[in-house]
Design a protein around this motif. Sequence first.
Motif, PDB file in Angstrom:
ATOM      1  N   VAL A   1     -16.589 -69.580 -20.018  1.00  0.00           N
ATOM      2  CA  VAL A   1     -15.640 -70.223 -20.694  1.00  0.00           C
ATOM      3  C   VAL A   1     -15.337 -71.231 -19.930  1.00  0.00           C
ATOM      4  O   VAL A   1     -15.528 -71.534 -18.654  1.00  0.00           O
ATOM      5  N   PHE A   2     -14.969 -72.600 -20.476  1.00  0.00           N
ATOM      6  CA  PHE A   2     -14.883 -73.933 -19.660  1.00  0.00           C
ATOM      7  C   PHE A   2     -13.749 -74.161 -19.092  1.00  0.00           C
ATOM      8  O   PHE A   2     -12.931 -75.101 -19.385  1.00  0.00           O
ATOM      9  N   ASP A   3     -13.308 -73.134 -18.316  1.00  0.00           N
ATOM     10  CA  ASP A   3     -11.985 -73.426 -17.557  1.00  0.00           C
ATOM     11  C   ASP A   3     -12.173 -72.553 -16.098  1.00  0.00           C
ATOM     12  O   ASP A   3     -13.153 -72.273 -15.940  1.00  0.00           O
ATOM     13  N   LYS A   4     -11.017 -72.443 -15.569  1.00  0.00           N
ATOM     14  CA  LYS A   4     -10.549 -71.930 -14.112  1.00  0.00           C
ATOM     15  C   LYS A   4     -11.342 -70.480 -14.110  1.00  0.00           C
ATOM     16  O   LYS A   4     -11.783 -69.906 -13.289  1.00  0.00           O
ATOM     17  N   ARG A   5     -11.348 -69.851 -15.455  1.00  0.00           N
ATOM     18  CA  ARG A   5     -11.470 -68.134 -15.294  1.00  0.00           C
ATOM     19  C   ARG A   5     -13.159 -68.192 -15.182  1.00  0.00           C
ATOM     20  O   ARG A   5     -13.396 -67.071 -14.805  1.00  0.00           O
ATOM     21  N   ILE A   6     -13.713 -69.170 -15.615  1.00  0.00           N
ATOM     22  CA  ILE A   6     -15.309 -69.048 -15.479  1.00  0.00           C
ATOM     23  C   ILE A   6     -15.774 -68.006 -16.676  1.00  0.00           C
ATOM     24  O   ILE A   6     -16.684 -68.719 -17.637  1.00  0.00           O
ATOM     25  N   ALA A   7     -15.475 -66.751 -16.642  1.00  0.00           N
ATOM     26  CA  ALA A   7     -16.147 -66.041 -17.730  1.00  0.00           C
ATOM     27  C   ALA A   7     -14.986 -65.088 -18.078  1.00  0.00           C
ATOM     28  O   ALA A   7     -14.255 -64.421 -17.235  1.00  0.00           O
ATOM     29  N   ILE A   8     -15.400 -64.408 -19.226  1.00  0.00           N
ATOM     30  CA  ILE A   8     -14.462 -63.262 -19.679  1.00  0.00           C
ATOM     31  C   ILE A   8     -15.179 -62.325 -20.309  1.00  0.00           C
ATOM     32  O   ILE A   8     -16.433 -62.444 -20.706  1.00  0.00           O
ATOM     33  N   ASP A   9     -14.799 -61.064 -20.482  1.00  0.00           N
ATOM     34  CA  ASP A   9     -15.409 -59.911 -20.982  1.00  0.00           C
ATOM     35  C   ASP A   9     -15.027 -59.567 -22.473  1.00  0.00           C
ATOM     36  O   ASP A   9     -14.386 -60.598 -22.930  1.00  0.00           O
ATOM     37  N   ALA A  10     -15.768 -58.612 -23.124  1.00  0.00           N
ATOM     38  CA  ALA A  10     -15.438 -58.695 -24.514  1.00  0.00           C
ATOM     39  C   ALA A  10     -14.199 -58.420 -24.948  1.00  0.00           C
ATOM     40  O   ALA A  10     -13.945 -58.254 -26.253  1.00  0.00           O
ATOM     41  N   ARG A  11     -13.334 -58.006 -24.037  1.00  0.00           N
ATOM     42  CA  ARG A  11     -11.717 -57.737 -24.204  1.00  0.00           C
ATOM     43  C   ARG A  11     -11.037 -58.864 -23.860  1.00  0.00           C
ATOM     44  O   ARG A  11      -9.774 -58.903 -24.009  1.00  0.00           O
ATOM     45  N   GLY A  12     -11.568 -59.869 -23.847  1.00  0.00           N
ATOM     46  CA  GLY A  12     -10.900 -61.344 -23.343  1.00  0.00           C
ATOM     47  C   GLY A  12     -10.225 -61.456 -21.943  1.00  0.00           C
ATOM     48  O   GLY A  12      -9.552 -62.218 -21.710  1.00  0.00           O
ATOM     49  N   ARG A  13     -10.983 -60.295 -21.156  1.00  0.00           N
ATOM     50  CA  ARG A  13     -10.076 -60.540 -19.686  1.00  0.00           C
ATOM     51  C   ARG A  13     -10.963 -61.299 -18.591  1.00  0.00           C
ATOM     52  O   ARG A  13     -12.069 -61.171 -18.823  1.00  0.00           O
TER      53      ARG A  13
END
Length: 263
Positions: free
Chosen positions: A221-233
């Motif tokens: 994802v193009f923000d500070k989180r960098i990446a999420i899992d399949a549950r959106g975390r």
Amino acid sequence: MLLHSAFYRFTPMADPPGFAAWLRGRGAALRLGGVVLVAGEGLSAAIAGEAGAVRALEAELLQQPGMAGLRFKHNDCGRRPFSRFKVSVKREIVAFGVPGVQGGATGTHVSPQRWRELLADPDTLVLDNRNSFEFRLGRFRGAIDPGVVHFRDFPACVEANRDAWRGRTVAMYCTGGIRCEKTAAWMQARGLRVAQLDGGILGYFEAFPGAADDWQGECYVFDKRIAIDARGRETGTTAEQVFTAPEDAWRLARARRLDPQEP
């Protein structure tokens, strides 16, 4: 609670600078963060903030010309994904690299439920319509990597494989759906049978609590989180772990400017 919302709409914009100015004012008033692109062809955005503020802006957007029925893809956030609310006016909301190609209705959208059926069909060719660094981080099962560094390189990949893909259903996906909007009509014109995942990866994650059955790895994802899992975390993956290739050095520098470790 903090909420992330991603959305786009291809629709003629009579006054992109004026619309951008309105959005800047509303984002500041609601204390939102995000990245928004406005062009003559439409709007693309990812915003985040307190859930009530996000939903307030969404409600206002739905009242704007051409925005009725706008779809918002949501996931909860443990921290603010954006430090500021940036609205830019661009020539295109997504640069495809082929003159004259526009996003819009193609009749190729399929629901997450239908997408799951296509994944199980051995005659389906599942094509990742993202850059290779995104594919390496995570992908739908059975998907192939187009091997592109930039989205504008995607047409060359299609042309190189068009004859081999002809006659099969090319099931195509991207993060939120917008890149597929640009490619679907063009690929149809090149003689290919296309199915594009409506709502993209984010929409699929939102639709299915068991999306991990079909998704391997993480989603960039193009923000500070960098990446999420399949549950959106948020996963805790760092930019340094994602951008390891020399050609992605500029992306690493950009991600570092976001300061992903900031609470």
